[in-house]
Structures are given as C-alpha cells and as structure tokens.
Design an enzyme around this catalytic site. Sequence first.
Site, PDB file in Angstrom:
ATOM      1  CB  THR A  27      -0.953   0.048   1.215  1.00  0.00           C
ATOM      2  OG1 THR A  27      -0.182  -0.119   2.403  1.00  0.00           O
ATOM      3  CG2 THR A  27      -2.015  -1.026   1.143  1.00  0.00           C
ATOM      4  CG  HIS A 121      -2.865 -15.244  -4.613  1.00  0.00           C
ATOM      5  ND1 HIS A 121      -3.304 -14.442  -3.598  1.00  0.00           N
ATOM      6  CD2 HIS A 121      -3.134 -16.519  -4.211  1.00  0.00           C
ATOM      7  CE1 HIS A 121      -3.819 -15.185  -2.612  1.00  0.00           C
ATOM      8  NE2 HIS A 121      -3.713 -16.445  -2.965  1.00  0.00           N
ATOM      9  CB  CYS A 132      -1.855 -23.269 -25.844  1.00  0.00           C
ATOM     10  SG  CYS A 132      -1.166 -21.599 -25.886  1.00  0.00           S
ATOM     11  CB  CYS A 158      -3.816 -21.797 -29.644  1.00  0.00           C
ATOM     12  SG  CYS A 158      -4.288 -21.158 -28.029  1.00  0.00           S
TER      13      CYS A 158
HETATM   14  P1  NAD Z   1      -5.901  -7.645   2.412  1.00  0.00           P
HETATM   15  O1  NAD Z   1      -6.278  -6.486   1.539  1.00  0.00           O
HETATM   16  O2  NAD Z   1      -6.959  -8.587   2.771  1.00  0.00           O
HETATM   17  O3  NAD Z   1      -5.237  -7.106   3.755  1.00  0.00           O
HETATM   18  C1  NAD Z   1      -4.186  -6.192   3.798  1.00  0.00           C
HETATM   19  C2  NAD Z   1      -3.799  -5.999   5.254  1.00  0.00           C
HETATM   20  O4  NAD Z   1      -2.672  -5.145   5.300  1.00  0.00           O
HETATM   21  C3  NAD Z   1      -4.887  -5.348   6.115  1.00  0.00           C
HETATM   22  O5  NAD Z   1      -5.029  -6.090   7.295  1.00  0.00           O
HETATM   23  C4  NAD Z   1      -4.332  -3.944   6.411  1.00  0.00           C
HETATM   24  O6  NAD Z   1      -4.663  -3.508   7.708  1.00  0.00           O
HETATM   25  C5  NAD Z   1      -2.859  -4.180   6.306  1.00  0.00           C
HETATM   26  N1  NAD Z   1      -2.087  -3.016   5.856  1.00  0.00           N
HETATM   27  C6  NAD Z   1      -2.432  -2.088   4.939  1.00  0.00           C
HETATM   28  N2  NAD Z   1      -1.425  -1.218   4.737  1.00  0.00           N
HETATM   29  C7  NAD Z   1      -0.428  -1.612   5.566  1.00  0.00           C
HETATM   30  C8  NAD Z   1       0.875  -1.116   5.834  1.00  0.00           C
HETATM   31  N3  NAD Z   1       1.352  -0.035   5.206  1.00  0.00           N
HETATM   32  N4  NAD Z   1       1.645  -1.752   6.750  1.00  0.00           N
HETATM   33  C9  NAD Z   1       1.166  -2.857   7.414  1.00  0.00           C
HETATM   34  N5  NAD Z   1      -0.059  -3.361   7.210  1.00  0.00           N
HETATM   35  C10 NAD Z   1      -0.847  -2.757   6.280  1.00  0.00           C
HETATM   36  O7  NAD Z   1      -4.698  -8.370   1.692  1.00  0.00           O
HETATM   37  P2  NAD Z   1      -4.218  -9.877   1.707  1.00  0.00           P
HETATM   38  O8  NAD Z   1      -4.296 -10.471   3.056  1.00  0.00           O
HETATM   39  O9  NAD Z   1      -2.949  -9.874   0.954  1.00  0.00           O
HETATM   40  O10 NAD Z   1      -5.291 -10.676   0.835  1.00  0.00           O
HETATM   41  C11 NAD Z   1      -5.930 -10.135  -0.235  1.00  0.00           C
HETATM   42  C12 NAD Z   1      -5.655 -10.645  -1.620  1.00  0.00           C
HETATM   43  O11 NAD Z   1      -5.360  -9.480  -2.317  1.00  0.00           O
HETATM   44  C13 NAD Z   1      -4.478 -11.489  -1.860  1.00  0.00           C
HETATM   45  O12 NAD Z   1      -4.984 -12.614  -2.462  1.00  0.00           O
HETATM   46  C14 NAD Z   1      -3.619 -10.728  -2.908  1.00  0.00           C
HETATM   47  O13 NAD Z   1      -3.358 -11.596  -3.985  1.00  0.00           O
HETATM   48  C15 NAD Z   1      -4.496  -9.659  -3.408  1.00  0.00           C
HETATM   49  N6  NAD Z   1      -3.982  -8.299  -3.665  1.00  0.00           N
HETATM   50  C16 NAD Z   1      -2.695  -8.094  -4.056  1.00  0.00           C
HETATM   51  C17 NAD Z   1      -2.247  -6.795  -4.261  1.00  0.00           C
HETATM   52  C18 NAD Z   1      -0.820  -6.593  -4.709  1.00  0.00           C
HETATM   53  O14 NAD Z   1      -0.286  -7.418  -5.435  1.00  0.00           O
HETATM   54  N7  NAD Z   1      -0.175  -5.524  -4.254  1.00  0.00           N
HETATM   55  C19 NAD Z   1      -3.088  -5.704  -4.036  1.00  0.00           C
HETATM   56  C20 NAD Z   1      -4.406  -5.968  -3.631  1.00  0.00           C
HETATM   57  C21 NAD Z   1      -4.846  -7.266  -3.447  1.00  0.00           C
END
Ligand code: NAD
Length: 258
Positions: A27, A121, A132, A158
């Site tokens: 994030t 993921h 394919c 394909c």
């Molecule tokens: P989630 O969105 O469910 O949870 C994210 C967690 O991170 C939350 O609990 C939040 O409080 C915490 N958080 C947010 N910012 C933070 C920071 N700066 N420092 C510490 N903690 C912080 O995400 P998840 O558990 O990874 O599961 C969600 C699914 O989302 C996964 O399957 C993933 O593949 C996918 N996803 C991936 C991305 C990416 O690739 N960056 C982005 C969004 C979602």
Amino acid sequence: MEEVEQLAELILASSTVVAFTGAGISTESGIPDFRGPEGIWTKFDPEDFTIQRFVSSSAVRTMHWTMLREGRFSSEAEPNPAHYALAELYRLGKLNCAITQNIDNLHQKAGLPDTTVFELHGNMRRAVCLTCQRRFPLPDVLETMVQQKAESPLCPHCHGILKPDAVFFGEALPEDVLLQATRRSKSCDLFIVIGSTLVVYPAASMPSYATQAGAKLAVVNLTPTPLDRLASVLIRDKAGQAIPRVVERVRHRLNNRI
Ligand code: NAD
C-alpha cells in the site's frame, strides 16, 4: 524491550526465516489493498474477478484489459522501504524466502532473486493463454493490443483467451508454488507475516503450518489478524516504517559480532 528490537532479536536467534507478505506491504507503494478503507472492493465488484465471469463475459474481459492498458493495477509501482529491507535481510543471510500473495512483482524489483519469491497468486507482469497455457510478457501483449486496436487480446499461437497471469477467484493456485511454499513454511523456525488480513485461503494456512511445526510467529500489520494471539511479536505499524527499523538493528548487531 520494544517490539522492533524483539523482532530483530528473534531474527538473529533463528536459522530459517520466512516472510509472508500480503497486499498491506504494497500500500505504501501506492497499490491499494483489497479490504482496507481505500481497498479495491470499495470500487469493484468481486464477482468480476472470478474466472467464470472472465471466461463467459467479453465485457468483463474488456474491463480487465482496459484497466491494464490504462496502467491501473500498477505496473509502474516501485518497491517501498519494506520491500527493500526484506531484500537486504536476504543479503545479510537472514531471510530464507518470501511467500507472497501479491501479484505486483515488487519483491523482485527490490532485489529478491526470483528463486526466493513464491507467488501464490501469480504475477501481473505476465499473461497466460487459457487454452494452450503459454505465457507472455504483459507489456508485449498490451503493445499488440494497441497496435491491433483490440479490446481484449487473443493468444498469438492458438487464438485462445488471454488472461492476466494472476489467480482469479475460482481458480486453483499454481500447484508447484503451493507445494514449495508449504514446505518452506513447515521447515522454518521464524515466520513473519507482513501486511495480510490472513483470511484468504489456502494462502492463510501458511502461518499455521509454520506454528504447528514449531516455528515462532511475528505479525506486522496495521489491523488485527486471526493469528495475533499466537504471535511472539506483534507490530501494529506501517510495514514501510517497521521493517527497515528491524533490519537496521539486525545489520547493526551482525556487524558488531564480527
Ligand atoms: P488484504 O487487503 O486482505 O489485507 C491487507 C492488510 O494489510 C490489512 O489487514 C491492512 O490492515 C494491512 N495493511 C495495509 N497497509 C499496511 C501497511 N502499510 N503496513 C502494514 N499493514 C498494512 O490483503 P491480503 O491479506 O494480501 O489478501 C488479499 C488478496 O489481495 C491477496 O490474495 C492478494 O493476492 C491480493 N492483492 C494483491 C495486491 C498486490 O499485489 N499488491 C493488491 C491488492 C490485493
């Protein structure tokens, strides 16, 4: 002892450290998480991220490819201090691997070798043909789309449907990656969760595999997780602030040992 110091101590005392990362570690690179207040699910319908919808609806495919062409979902995002700190921990010999739920390639971009990142993921820098199974670099696919003025691309071999190589809801996780990640989780002695709500399965089973096999657990997350009660160290702070401080202490202690 403050939590950052405690985690540094745990890392120094451990021989096999696994980091498990979720959307929260990215994030601070400008990529929204799913379930936070600014999360992706506040703007999109999760149903449009199911494999069934992607295959059956050309409108949904067009929506996905339009977002990718417009650079949503982040191909330009850069790693933040948490990603760089984990890469440094690896160079210090104190990180075995990162098991990630993220599809953003930022661990590798920060310097972790491909072989040490287990992407449960998938990865959005590739596209995969649903017929394919050939994989293609995403920038090449996007370039061809623009040249051909196509709303969504087809496989050049394909003519099957191309999909971003991230696991959609309803799809199985890549079997080999899941197997490797499970093995690493069961054989580490410290498992560090960073930025995950730990509610998406089977990924969220990894920390339990680790603790059931005797590993210590650390959690670095802004909001509570179901496994906080099992954590030896709990850091309720931003990953981009906390992880570099932890690694700085580890580096300092290692330097002073020599
Ligand atoms: P989630 O969105 O469910 O949870 C994210 C967690 O991170 C939350 O609990 C939040 O409080 C915490 N958080 C947010 N910012 C933070 C920071 N700066 N420092 C510490 N903690 C912080 O995400 P998840 O558990 O990874 O599961 C969600 C699914 O989302 C996964 O399957 C993933 O593949 C996918 N996803 C991936 C991305 C990416 O690739 N960056 C982005 C969004 C979602």
